[in-house]
Design a protein around this motif. Structure first.
Motif, PDB file in Angstrom:
ATOM      1  N   ALA A 101      13.547  -1.376   0.642  1.00  0.00           N
ATOM      2  CA  ALA A 101      14.896  -1.381   0.556  1.00  0.00           C
ATOM      3  C   ALA A 101      15.499  -0.187   0.903  1.00  0.00           C
ATOM      4  CB  ALA A 101      15.278  -1.611  -0.795  1.00  0.00           C
ATOM      5  N   ASN A 102      16.735  -0.173   1.093  1.00  0.00           N
ATOM      6  CA  ASN A 102      17.680   0.868   1.700  1.00  0.00           C
ATOM      7  C   ASN A 102      17.689   2.153   0.633  1.00  0.00           C
ATOM      8  OD1 ASN A 102      18.570  -0.373   3.902  1.00  0.00           O
ATOM      9  ND2 ASN A 102      20.510  -1.171   2.993  1.00  0.00           N
ATOM     10  N   ASP A 103      17.519   1.922  -0.573  1.00  0.00           N
ATOM     11  CA  ASP A 103      17.765   3.099  -1.478  1.00  0.00           C
ATOM     12  C   ASP A 103      16.300   2.976  -2.431  1.00  0.00           C
ATOM     13  OD1 ASP A 103      18.111   0.818  -2.804  1.00  0.00           O
ATOM     14  OD2 ASP A 103      19.695   1.226  -4.025  1.00  0.00           O
ATOM     15  N   ILE A 104      15.249   2.372  -2.302  1.00  0.00           N
ATOM     16  CA  ILE A 104      14.289   2.349  -2.935  1.00  0.00           C
ATOM     17  C   ILE A 104      12.782   2.363  -2.045  1.00  0.00           C
ATOM     18  CG2 ILE A 104      12.926   1.091  -4.796  1.00  0.00           C
ATOM     19  CD1 ILE A 104      15.168  -0.212  -5.720  1.00  0.00           C
ATOM     20  N   GLN A 157       4.097  12.263 -10.551  1.00  0.00           N
ATOM     21  CA  GLN A 157       5.184  11.916 -11.163  1.00  0.00           C
ATOM     22  C   GLN A 157       6.531  12.636 -11.421  1.00  0.00           C
ATOM     23  OE1 GLN A 157       3.580  10.159 -14.790  1.00  0.00           O
ATOM     24  NE2 GLN A 157       3.405   7.930 -13.889  1.00  0.00           N
ATOM     25  N   ASP A 158       6.069  13.929 -11.631  1.00  0.00           N
ATOM     26  CA  ASP A 158       6.860  14.961 -11.683  1.00  0.00           C
ATOM     27  C   ASP A 158       7.825  15.433 -10.389  1.00  0.00           C
ATOM     28  OD1 ASP A 158       8.498  17.369 -13.241  1.00  0.00           O
ATOM     29  OD2 ASP A 158       7.231  18.490 -11.850  1.00  0.00           O
ATOM     30  N   LEU A 159       6.715  15.500  -9.327  1.00  0.00           N
ATOM     31  CA  LEU A 159       7.462  15.895  -7.939  1.00  0.00           C
ATOM     32  C   LEU A 159       8.443  14.710  -7.560  1.00  0.00           C
ATOM     33  CD1 LEU A 159       4.214  17.166  -5.977  1.00  0.00           C
ATOM     34  CD2 LEU A 159       6.474  18.532  -6.971  1.00  0.00           C
ATOM     35  N   PHE A 160       8.131  13.422  -8.060  1.00  0.00           N
ATOM     36  CA  PHE A 160       8.817  12.201  -7.496  1.00  0.00           C
ATOM     37  C   PHE A 160      10.113  12.018  -8.101  1.00  0.00           C
ATOM     38  CE2 PHE A 160       5.182   9.798  -6.003  1.00  0.00           C
ATOM     39  CZ  PHE A 160       5.541   9.826  -4.588  1.00  0.00           C
ATOM     40  N   SER A 161      10.052  12.683  -9.437  1.00  0.00           N
ATOM     41  CA  SER A 161      11.371  12.785 -10.102  1.00  0.00           C
ATOM     42  C   SER A 161      12.309  13.972  -9.784  1.00  0.00           C
ATOM     43  CB  SER A 161      11.164  13.132 -11.692  1.00  0.00           C
ATOM     44  OG  SER A 161      10.377  14.304 -11.908  1.00  0.00           O
ATOM     45  N   LYS A 162      11.712  14.863  -8.996  1.00  0.00           N
ATOM     46  CA  LYS A 162      12.516  15.779  -8.453  1.00  0.00           C
ATOM     47  C   LYS A 162      13.133  15.923  -7.169  1.00  0.00           C
ATOM     48  CE  LYS A 162      10.419  19.578 -11.438  1.00  0.00           C
ATOM     49  NZ  LYS A 162       9.478  20.670 -11.376  1.00  0.00           N
ATOM     50  N   SER A 163      12.522  14.502  -6.502  1.00  0.00           N
ATOM     51  CA  SER A 163      12.908  14.390  -5.142  1.00  0.00           C
ATOM     52  C   SER A 163      14.252  13.998  -4.843  1.00  0.00           C
ATOM     53  CB  SER A 163      11.785  13.187  -4.657  1.00  0.00           C
ATOM     54  OG  SER A 163      12.272  11.678  -5.327  1.00  0.00           O
ATOM     55  N   LEU A 174      16.891   8.070  -1.402  1.00  0.00           N
ATOM     56  CA  LEU A 174      16.021   7.204  -1.833  1.00  0.00           C
ATOM     57  C   LEU A 174      15.523   7.703  -3.223  1.00  0.00           C
ATOM     58  CD1 LEU A 174      13.331   6.977   1.361  1.00  0.00           C
ATOM     59  CD2 LEU A 174      14.537   4.988   0.185  1.00  0.00           C
ATOM     60  N   THR A 175      15.018   6.545  -3.978  1.00  0.00           N
ATOM     61  CA  THR A 175      14.356   6.739  -5.289  1.00  0.00           C
ATOM     62  C   THR A 175      12.961   6.159  -4.948  1.00  0.00           C
ATOM     63  OG1 THR A 175      15.052   4.595  -6.048  1.00  0.00           O
ATOM     64  CG2 THR A 175      16.395   6.695  -6.509  1.00  0.00           C
ATOM     65  N   PHE A 176      12.090   6.843  -5.824  1.00  0.00           N
ATOM     66  CA  PHE A 176      10.606   6.442  -5.594  1.00  0.00           C
ATOM     67  C   PHE A 176      10.008   5.958  -7.032  1.00  0.00           C
ATOM     68  CE2 PHE A 176      11.873   9.607  -2.602  1.00  0.00           C
ATOM     69  CZ  PHE A 176      11.312   8.977  -1.366  1.00  0.00           C
ATOM     70  N   PRO A 177      10.076   4.727  -7.258  1.00  0.00           N
ATOM     71  CA  PRO A 177       9.609   4.076  -8.371  1.00  0.00           C
ATOM     72  C   PRO A 177       8.121   4.110  -8.377  1.00  0.00           C
ATOM     73  CG  PRO A 177      10.837   2.426  -7.210  1.00  0.00           C
ATOM     74  CD  PRO A 177      11.193   3.814  -6.847  1.00  0.00           C
ATOM     75  N   PHE A 222       4.681  -3.122  -2.317  1.00  0.00           N
ATOM     76  CA  PHE A 222       4.877  -1.554  -2.341  1.00  0.00           C
ATOM     77  C   PHE A 222       5.057  -1.180  -0.902  1.00  0.00           C
ATOM     78  CE2 PHE A 222       2.060  -2.661  -5.894  1.00  0.00           C
ATOM     79  CZ  PHE A 222       2.758  -2.001  -7.034  1.00  0.00           C
ATOM     80  N   ASP A 223       5.803  -0.223  -0.705  1.00  0.00           N
ATOM     81  CA  ASP A 223       6.212   0.567   0.505  1.00  0.00           C
ATOM     82  C   ASP A 223       5.237   1.456   0.969  1.00  0.00           C
ATOM     83  OD1 ASP A 223       8.620  -0.900   0.626  1.00  0.00           O
ATOM     84  OD2 ASP A 223       9.344   0.192  -1.111  1.00  0.00           O
ATOM     85  N   VAL A 224       4.659   2.181  -0.049  1.00  0.00           N
ATOM     86  CA  VAL A 224       3.346   3.139   0.277  1.00  0.00           C
ATOM     87  C   VAL A 224       2.512   3.352  -0.804  1.00  0.00           C
ATOM     88  CG1 VAL A 224       4.705   5.062  -0.586  1.00  0.00           C
ATOM     89  CG2 VAL A 224       3.277   5.526   1.270  1.00  0.00           C
ATOM     90  N   ILE A 225       1.348   3.698  -0.455  1.00  0.00           N
ATOM     91  CA  ILE A 225      -0.086   3.937  -1.396  1.00  0.00           C
ATOM     92  C   ILE A 225      -0.301   5.270  -1.364  1.00  0.00           C
ATOM     93  CG2 ILE A 225      -2.138   2.921  -2.130  1.00  0.00           C
ATOM     94  CD1 ILE A 225      -1.604   0.224  -0.681  1.00  0.00           C
TER      95      ILE A 225
END
Length: 294
Positions: free
Chosen positions: A2-5, A22-28, A37-40, A59-62
């Motif tokens: 998706a455009n933003d996920i 998870q911490d790095l993704f929250s700071k991304s 982009l957000t990274f659930p 999923f968009d990436v593993i």
């Protein structure tokens, strides 16, 4: 995606690595590379659990740790890539040498991470790079499949032409290609074969039983009664493949080609079996006649 996920499947069993990522993704969100982009993140701690998630979700990436409780080393990557062909896989490399990195790319990885000194910018950069690399790999594979499909059709057409104007069956039985002599019947055979190809593909993918072999046997014997030749079989097969591939995706068209290779061999086998039985019966009649009437 998706455009933003960007949906991430993290396959990792070490708690410290899970918490760090998870911490790095929250700071991304503060990274310029994220571009909105957000990274659930969904976390799986074993390969088995990850395959369950992949069956139920896209999923968009593993992100993959190669050493899991139920699978270790590059074998983990091999097993995962067998299950997901078009999802980028980025492997975690902690302490492995350059040779292991190169080998992972050869086995289908689209990127690698080293947890040491990893920050949000580097993490997002590797994910974007992995996604682009996967897109490029898919594009190359599609181009190769198109070339292979075109060659397959060319080979089939050449095989039909090489059989000449009069086939072996025509010389034996005084018949001519079904497409010329019985066009309506030929179209019915094409329709039947096309339906069987769909069912055969469904049988292979969904593990259901459509008794394809018995249906092919019935079709082969019907063609035998019609005095069909191997050329007729190839013409039916070729027409079905061309029709099925016309509006299909490259992957679906390639699936038809691969499944069709097995089907046409089986159908030809049943057609040959019909003629063997015919000739055996004919020979027995001739032998009996000679004994009764010397």
């Amino acid at each position: 995606m998706a455009n933003d996920i960007c949906r991430v499947l993290l396959i990792e069993d070490k708690l410290e690595s899970i918490e760090l990522l998870q911490d790095l993704f929250s700071k991304s969100q503060h990274s310029s590379l994220a571009k909105g982009l957000t990274f659930p993140v969904t976390c799986a701690k074993t390969l088995k659990e990850s395959l369950t998630f992949l069956e139920a979700h896209q999923f968009d990436v593993i992100l993959l740790d190669l050493d899991l409780p139920d699978s270790r080393g590059l074998h983990t990557l091999i097993k995962l890539r067998e299950e997901v062909s078009n999802t980028p896989i980025i492997v975690k490399m902690d302490g492995q040498g350059e040779g292991a990195v190169v080998k992972s790319f050869q086995l289908g990885a689209d990127g690698y991470l080293q947890i040491k000194n990893l920050d949000s910018n580097l993490l997002i950069h590797e994910i974007r790079l992995g996604i682009e690399r996967q897109k490029y790999r898919v594009k190359i594979n599609q181009q190769e499949q198109k070339i292979n499909q075109a060659q397959e059709f060319a080979d089939l057409d050449a095989l039909i032409k090489s059989s000449g104007q009069t086939s072996v069956t025509a010389r034996l039985f005084g018949s001519y290609p079904l497409q010329e002599s019985l066009p309506d019947v030929f179209d019915e055979l094409v329709e039947t074969y096309g339906k069987l190809l769909e069912l055969s593909l469904e049988q292979r993918i969904y593990k259901v039983d459509h008794n394809i072999s018995e249906q092919l046997r019935s079709l082969g014997y019907k063609m035998g009664f019609l005095k069909a030749s191997p050329r007729d079989t190839i013409e039916i097969h070729t027409k079905v493949l061309k029709e099925k591939s016309k509006d299909a995706s490259v992957a679906k068209a390639q699936a038809y080609v691969v499944e069709g290779r097995l089907m046409i061999l089986e159908l030809m086998g049943y057609l040959a079996s019909f003629y063997r039985k015919y000739y055996i019966g004919l020979s027995n009649i001739n032998l009996s006649s000679r004994k009764d009437y010397p």
